[in-house]
Design an enzyme around this catalytic site. Structure first.
Site, PDB file in Angstrom:
ATOM      1  N   THR C  11      -3.811  -5.095  -3.890  1.00  0.00           N
ATOM      2  CA  THR C  11      -4.672  -6.189  -3.434  1.00  0.00           C
ATOM      3  C   THR C  11      -6.037  -5.701  -2.966  1.00  0.00           C
ATOM      4  O   THR C  11      -7.055  -6.367  -3.197  1.00  0.00           O
ATOM      5  CB  THR C  11      -3.966  -6.945  -2.290  1.00  0.00           C
ATOM      6  OG1 THR C  11      -2.760  -7.508  -2.810  1.00  0.00           O
ATOM      7  CG2 THR C  11      -4.826  -8.057  -1.731  1.00  0.00           C
ATOM      8  N   SER C  54       1.322  -3.562  -6.819  1.00  0.00           N
ATOM      9  CA  SER C  54       2.426  -2.628  -6.542  1.00  0.00           C
ATOM     10  C   SER C  54       3.804  -3.231  -6.863  1.00  0.00           C
ATOM     11  O   SER C  54       4.780  -2.501  -6.988  1.00  0.00           O
ATOM     12  CB  SER C  54       2.372  -2.124  -5.100  1.00  0.00           C
ATOM     13  OG  SER C  54       2.827  -3.069  -4.186  1.00  0.00           O
ATOM     14  N   THR C  83       0.589  -3.561  -1.088  1.00  0.00           N
ATOM     15  CA  THR C  83       1.363  -3.638   0.156  1.00  0.00           C
ATOM     16  C   THR C  83       2.851  -3.900  -0.081  1.00  0.00           C
ATOM     17  O   THR C  83       3.663  -3.640   0.794  1.00  0.00           O
ATOM     18  CB  THR C  83       0.816  -4.746   1.073  1.00  0.00           C
ATOM     19  OG1 THR C  83       0.940  -6.005   0.391  1.00  0.00           O
ATOM     20  CG2 THR C  83      -0.638  -4.489   1.429  1.00  0.00           C
ATOM     21  N   ASP C  84       3.203  -4.383  -1.262  1.00  0.00           N
ATOM     22  CA  ASP C  84       4.591  -4.824  -1.458  1.00  0.00           C
ATOM     23  C   ASP C  84       5.585  -3.687  -1.624  1.00  0.00           C
ATOM     24  O   ASP C  84       6.747  -3.819  -1.257  1.00  0.00           O
ATOM     25  CB  ASP C  84       4.679  -5.781  -2.660  1.00  0.00           C
ATOM     26  CG  ASP C  84       4.244  -7.175  -2.272  1.00  0.00           C
ATOM     27  OD1 ASP C  84       4.717  -7.658  -1.226  1.00  0.00           O
ATOM     28  OD2 ASP C  84       3.432  -7.770  -2.993  1.00  0.00           O
TER      29      ASP C  84
END
Lengths: 164, 164, 164, 164
Positions: C11, C54, C83-84
């Site tokens: 992101t 990700s 971030t995932d």
């Protein structure tokens, strides 16, 4: 000057939702707030309908927009609309409403990502409505305001261009 | 559409100089670049003169602006100008040039600090020039474009307001 | 200070593509450019690998990241990551590389939409690497830099929170 | 993490006043608000003192800052300070307070004009305080956090540079 804004959604309004990780068309007028706050000489009536990406608009949605325009007391109207089907909705309005000054506008990039293009397209509409113009249905995008049949989205370039 | 922009300086253009620690009126058109880049239907001629805070403009500067307007081939002209003495320069232009459509604009907050107000005031001028307007000298600020004698800076509020 | 940045996408880097009408993970370092330009006391080595959201990273992608870390001469490394699945990649790095100072970072909102959160997360990593820290694998998000096992994404809130 | 922020003014905080047409050092923490809002893992104590351009700070002002630092219960402290005399105030603090971790920071460009540099300098301080550092007085600017005697403002370049 009295102006009714009918906000129907589209890219102009899109905002990033960090939880879902995607852009959404919200049901509010937040994208307009900062522009309106600087318009000290305009009394706005703000109406929020449909709130869709214009690719997802159907005939029913377009009837809601037509009715909203017919119901306003103001004869100066700005309609915020998605760019993909603005030609369909504006053509319908041109047929259905002959006694008002209707200016469609929108943006290729959300106001929440780039304040310049969205503010420009919207503000051109204000300047156009300041002039002594005839009733009609117009589009305000990328530098000019003209009859809605003459400004066409070029999908390769991502630009609205005058088609003579 | 063909439009000549005469950029004379003023708050619209101000940029922060981190070495000197203050805002300066640059001699370039950087404040305009991002707006112009999205105007795909306008051919601009860009002229840079004076480049002053309008409080420091003198009669000589105003004559330079009058001459610049007279020299343009385009009859549609946007003049970027400081807000403090725009009433003086526009009144002079109204007397001296009768055969063009001249729209003064500017900003209370520099484009480099807030992109919305400056973009709005400038873009209103574009929308107004898109309409079939009469020759004259106008001001585009804070939501409307009207004859230059009718929009007056309220110094307490920091707003241009219509004076009937 | 010498720092290697391994930019893997996520992101943090996403940009809006007005033609396609969606956010994309570009294969460039544009999101980093403005931050890096103000880092006058750091020599950066910039490496671009994977360039994915990700959620779409697989074991092969993670091996590429591990190899990139092993190949750097610098022992101070910042990894920009979605971030995932940052918990998966950082846990792998923690196991595979014991002799470097590795700080994972990223953002919940793209740098192109909000410059504050992305700049903050990245710059915390710089400040942490300025200190005399031990070799290890860390995460820099939302105010702190800690061991990568201790900062966990709360998916309801969209926040990385310390888990004791 | 518990951090006390002592906001003393300086360029970091400056905001444009459209009525006066100039940048001012406000007596509030507005420049910090957006950064702090994304720091989900830090409990901040916010203290506002002096509120001056650092060129106008006098010995009395510096004593106020020293006292503010001595009075805090937290031992992790970030001081927002103007860039022109941060070397004087930090040298004084280094002498007067030996039992805390004090990080001075600030910006060459106001947060209200450029969110990246100010956010970067401040967030480096957060990352540095996340590490297991020794008591001392540090400066966080332009990519690094080091002892306050080692990072010096180069007035020609407008950059803080490490001086060995």
């Amino acid at each position: 000057m009295n102006v009714t804004i009918i906000n129907t959604g589209g890219t102009f309004n899109k905002r990033y939702n960090p939880i879902k990780g995607q852009l959404e068309v919200p049901k509010d007028n937040k994208a307009l707030e900062k522009i309106i706050a600087a318009c000290h000489n305009v009394d706005f009536e703000l109406i929020n309908v449909v709130s869709k990406d214009s690719l997802e608009m159907n005939d029913e949605d377009r009837q809601i927009i037509v009715q909203s325009v017919k119901n306003t007391k103001n004869d100066k109207i700005i309609i915020i609309h998605g760019t993909d089907t603005v030609h369909l909705t504006s053509a319908l309005l041109k047929e259905e409403v002959k006694n008002k000054k209707i200016v469609f506008t929108g943006a290729m990039v959300p106001m929440s990502i780039d304040e310049v293009e969205a503010t420009m397209n919207f503000s051109q509409a204000l300047g156009f409505l300041s002039a002594n113009i005839q009733n009609g249905t117009y589009i305000s995008m990328h530098g000019v305001v003209v009859d809605c049949s003459k400004l066409v989205k070029n999908r390769e370039l991502g630009q609205f261009l005058i088609q003579e």
